[in-house]
Design an enzyme around this catalytic site. Structure first.
Site, PDB file in Angstrom:
ATOM      1  N   SER A  19      49.086  54.396  86.737  1.00  0.00           N
ATOM      2  CA  SER A  19      50.521  54.453  86.426  1.00  0.00           C
ATOM      3  C   SER A  19      51.351  53.535  87.317  1.00  0.00           C
ATOM      4  O   SER A  19      52.564  53.436  87.147  1.00  0.00           O
ATOM      5  CB  SER A  19      51.036  55.891  86.558  1.00  0.00           C
ATOM      6  OG  SER A  19      50.885  56.347  87.900  1.00  0.00           O
ATOM      7  N   ASP A  21      52.534  49.902  89.457  1.00  0.00           N
ATOM      8  CA  ASP A  21      52.958  48.564  89.060  1.00  0.00           C
ATOM      9  C   ASP A  21      51.796  47.596  88.924  1.00  0.00           C
ATOM     10  O   ASP A  21      51.761  46.780  87.993  1.00  0.00           O
ATOM     11  CB  ASP A  21      53.964  48.009  90.075  1.00  0.00           C
ATOM     12  CG  ASP A  21      55.403  48.239  89.641  1.00  0.00           C
ATOM     13  OD1 ASP A  21      55.602  48.985  88.657  1.00  0.00           O
ATOM     14  OD2 ASP A  21      56.315  47.696  90.270  1.00  0.00           O
ATOM     15  N   HIS A 185      43.115  37.833  94.599  1.00  0.00           N
ATOM     16  CA  HIS A 185      43.343  37.204  93.300  1.00  0.00           C
ATOM     17  C   HIS A 185      43.486  35.689  93.380  1.00  0.00           C
ATOM     18  O   HIS A 185      43.299  34.993  92.381  1.00  0.00           O
ATOM     19  CB  HIS A 185      44.538  37.838  92.576  1.00  0.00           C
ATOM     20  CG  HIS A 185      45.875  37.476  93.128  1.00  0.00           C
ATOM     21  ND1 HIS A 185      46.459  38.145  94.175  1.00  0.00           N
ATOM     22  CD2 HIS A 185      46.756  36.516  92.762  1.00  0.00           C
ATOM     23  CE1 HIS A 185      47.641  37.621  94.428  1.00  0.00           C
ATOM     24  NE2 HIS A 185      47.853  36.626  93.594  1.00  0.00           N
ATOM     25  N   LEU A 187      41.418  33.724  94.618  1.00  0.00           N
ATOM     26  CA  LEU A 187      40.104  33.159  94.336  1.00  0.00           C
ATOM     27  C   LEU A 187      39.839  33.052  92.836  1.00  0.00           C
ATOM     28  O   LEU A 187      38.866  32.416  92.431  1.00  0.00           O
ATOM     29  CB  LEU A 187      39.016  33.998  95.016  1.00  0.00           C
ATOM     30  CG  LEU A 187      38.983  33.892  96.538  1.00  0.00           C
ATOM     31  CD1 LEU A 187      37.965  34.855  97.128  1.00  0.00           C
ATOM     32  CD2 LEU A 187      38.667  32.462  96.981  1.00  0.00           C
ATOM     33  N   HIS A 247      44.949  35.137 101.304  1.00  0.00           N
ATOM     34  CA  HIS A 247      44.995  34.113 100.266  1.00  0.00           C
ATOM     35  C   HIS A 247      44.798  32.702 100.830  1.00  0.00           C
ATOM     36  O   HIS A 247      43.954  31.935 100.360  1.00  0.00           O
ATOM     37  CB  HIS A 247      46.338  34.156  99.527  1.00  0.00           C
ATOM     38  CG  HIS A 247      46.668  35.468  98.913  1.00  0.00           C
ATOM     39  ND1 HIS A 247      45.717  36.332  98.408  1.00  0.00           N
ATOM     40  CD2 HIS A 247      47.860  36.082  98.712  1.00  0.00           C
ATOM     41  CE1 HIS A 247      46.313  37.401  97.918  1.00  0.00           C
ATOM     42  NE2 HIS A 247      47.609  37.277  98.093  1.00  0.00           N
ATOM     43  N   TYR A 381      46.923  15.554  91.766  1.00  0.00           N
ATOM     44  CA  TYR A 381      47.312  14.149  91.679  1.00  0.00           C
ATOM     45  C   TYR A 381      47.020  13.433  92.988  1.00  0.00           C
ATOM     46  O   TYR A 381      47.039  14.022  94.070  1.00  0.00           O
ATOM     47  CB  TYR A 381      48.772  13.975  91.243  1.00  0.00           C
ATOM     48  CG  TYR A 381      49.833  14.638  92.075  1.00  0.00           C
ATOM     49  CD1 TYR A 381      50.420  13.969  93.156  1.00  0.00           C
ATOM     50  CD2 TYR A 381      50.302  15.912  91.765  1.00  0.00           C
ATOM     51  CE1 TYR A 381      51.423  14.558  93.905  1.00  0.00           C
ATOM     52  CE2 TYR A 381      51.307  16.508  92.507  1.00  0.00           C
ATOM     53  CZ  TYR A 381      51.862  15.822  93.577  1.00  0.00           C
ATOM     54  OH  TYR A 381      52.860  16.402  94.328  1.00  0.00           O
ATOM     55  N   ARG A 468      64.349  24.790 103.544  1.00  0.00           N
ATOM     56  CA  ARG A 468      62.924  24.463 103.675  1.00  0.00           C
ATOM     57  C   ARG A 468      62.235  25.351 104.701  1.00  0.00           C
ATOM     58  O   ARG A 468      61.005  25.424 104.740  1.00  0.00           O
ATOM     59  CB  ARG A 468      62.737  22.995 104.109  1.00  0.00           C
ATOM     60  CG  ARG A 468      63.117  21.977 103.072  1.00  0.00           C
ATOM     61  CD  ARG A 468      62.917  20.564 103.600  1.00  0.00           C
ATOM     62  NE  ARG A 468      61.528  20.286 103.892  1.00  0.00           N
ATOM     63  CZ  ARG A 468      61.062  19.927 105.090  1.00  0.00           C
ATOM     64  NH1 ARG A 468      61.883  19.841 106.126  1.00  0.00           N
ATOM     65  NH2 ARG A 468      59.778  19.673 105.266  1.00  0.00           N
TER      66      ARG A 468
END
Length: 500
Positions: A19, A21, A185, A187, A247, A381, A468
């Site tokens: 239940s 989030d 997550h 990964l 992460h 890029y 920044r």
């Protein structure tokens, strides 16, 4: 080592914390995405378990707005079919009653399908406070004693080295390491999964991926919003625990590890652990920490304006750290990790800056850079120098650009949670965190956390919401090896004679 068993038909998936989030916005939508695209068999049984008193239909109503339907009305039937696979049980996390009901539901399903060797996947989308009681009850009452059990565990995996080790010690008697899937997550993100093929599958990159060619590496995480009323939670976590120890460190290991001998999960994780062991301790004298203040125009609040935050909080909402790897490949190459909330944009990006040309006619040209944008709009890029078109002899920075939405517009690119749940169903640990990897990462970060959270720590520098970061960021980057070539930004790319 034998190949892992794939969970394909008649698998039971139980989501604890159904239940909440996380389950509503990530776990159930990921399962639906796999089902919609044909990667979750219709014979699968999904059971949500939580304390909330909900009917199955009420749970479905909470989930449905978060299910993606890229094929429009064609996916409406898929939603109905998915909900027919899904049930809900309300029960306490620390008493037997709900688990006995859950076990009865599971065994009834398995008997109806004549299952002799059960395949059960348990997803713990839970707060740390209830994690251990659920794990204990799960093992006591719902574990597949005659089959295969797998348990997906969400971060945080502890709060520091001591708590992480205690958690592991508590889990060790319950589940074997091969049964545990510690999910990070990041990964599962497409560009993070692409790091190994990109590095080792391209000779021109692999040959230059070392101290002889690379000047520095930046791993950046930027969020354009603050705590937004969640400061009470964030105040005890801070940006270092929130994204850097997990992460961003995972990205760092994939960027810097040596080539695994195979795609086997343990071979990959062995190399990640090896590079983690080579990291020098983080220097307290070479960090930049900050906390966001009101925006310059006064329209955005400061961190301390959040009513859920302690009035005198020194919580760090921005940090820049520099890592050094003590091995032959990376000796002397600074790796800058920076992360912050309430900044000028939202993105996660890897920037590999190559050394400049030391002498001769081109020694003032900008450094080449390989940029890997993890999110948003995944892209790779390469920034390089070329002659400006026409009669001019001047040069300018241009790029070789692989932007995924342009090149792969017709591909289904799964979400990170879709990738990782699929990996767990296949028994592939490659993109999950191993116990020794977790231990080393906390050993690396805990001294830093103890320092910045102590009474002796310097107060974090204030920076305006939407900026920044702290004022000294540019100087910090320069000090740690980033070459601006005399300017703050590159004038790139030139695409027309009038570009400036």
């Amino acid at each position: 080592m034998s190949a892992p068993v794939s969970f394909e038909k008649n698998t039971i998936i139980v989501i604890f914390g159904a239940s909440g989030d996380l389950a509503k916005k990530k776990t159930f939508p990921a399962l639906f995405g796999l089902f919609r695209e044909g990667y979750l068999d219709p014979s699968t049984k999904i059971v949500g378990y939580a304390r909330s008193k909900l009917t199955k239909e009420e749970l479905h109503a909470k989930i449905e707005p978060h299910l993606k339907k890229p094929h429009g009305e064609k996916d409406d039937q898929k939603v109905k079919d998915f909900f027919n696979m899904t049930n809900y049980i309300s029960g306490q996390y620390d008493t037997d009653e709900g688990y006995l009901q859950l076990n009865d539901e599971i065994e009834t399903f398995e008997k109806s399908r004549n299952i002799s060797k059960p395949h059960r996947l348990f997803y713990l989308a839970l707060p740390p406070s209830v994690f251990l009681p659920v794990a204990q009850q799960l093992k006591k009452l719902v574990y597949a004693t005659d089959g295969i059990t797998r348990v997906i565990v969400e971060k945080p995996f502890g709060h520091d080295l001591q708590s992480a080790r205690k958690l592991q010690a508590d889990l060790a008697p319950l589940f074997k390491e091969e049964e545990i899937f510690r999910i990070d997550h990041y990964l599962g993100k497409e560009l993070v999964k692409n790091l190994i093929p990109l590095r080792f599958g391209n000779k021109f990159l692999n040959s230059s991926w070392n101290k002889n060619s690379i000047q520095n590496i930046q791993i950046s995480f930027k969020e354009p919003f603050g705590t937004e009323g969640r400061g009470g939670y964030f105040d005890s976590i801070g940006i270092v625990r929130d994204v850097m120890q997990n992460h961003l460190l995972q990205i760092l290991t994939l960027l810097t590890m040596d080539r695994p001998i195979s795609f086997n999960a343990e071979d990959i994780r062995d190399e990640k652990v090896k590079v983690l062991k080579s990291l020098a301790p983080i220097s307290n004298d070479n960090i930049l920490i900050g906390q966001y203040d009101k925006s310059i125009d006064g329209t955005k609040p400061s961190y301390l304006d959040d009513e859920t935050v302690k009035p005198d909080s020194k919580c760090v909402t921005f940090a820049a750290l520099t890592f050094h790897i003590n091995n032959d490949r990376w000796d002397g190459v600074p790796i800058i990790m920076r992360a912050g909330k309430a900044l000028d944009s939202g993105k996660v990006e890897i920037r590999v800056q190559y050394k400049n040309i030391p002498t001769g006619m081109f020694n003032t040209m900008p450094n080449n850079e390989l940029v890997i944008r993890v999110q948003p709009n995944p892209a790779v890029y390469l920034k390089f120098n070329a002659k400006t078109p026409g009669l001019s002899d001047t040069t300018s920075v241009t790029d070789l650009d692989l932007t995924y939405e342009n090149r792969y517009s017709d591909f289904w690119i799964p979400e990170a949670y879709e990738v990782l749940i699929r990996d767990a169903l296949l028994g592939d640990h490659s993109n999950f965190v191993r116990d020794d990897e977790l231990d080393i990462s906390w050993k690396l970060f805990t001294p830093l956390l103890n320092y910045i959270e102590s009474s002796e720590a310097p107060a974090p520098s204030l920076y305006p919401y939407g900026s920044r970061g702290p004022e000294g960021l540019s100087e910090y980057l320069k000090k740690n090896g980033f070459d601006y070539n005399g300017t703050e930004t590159y004038s790139w790319p030139i695409t027309s004679p009038n570009s400036t």
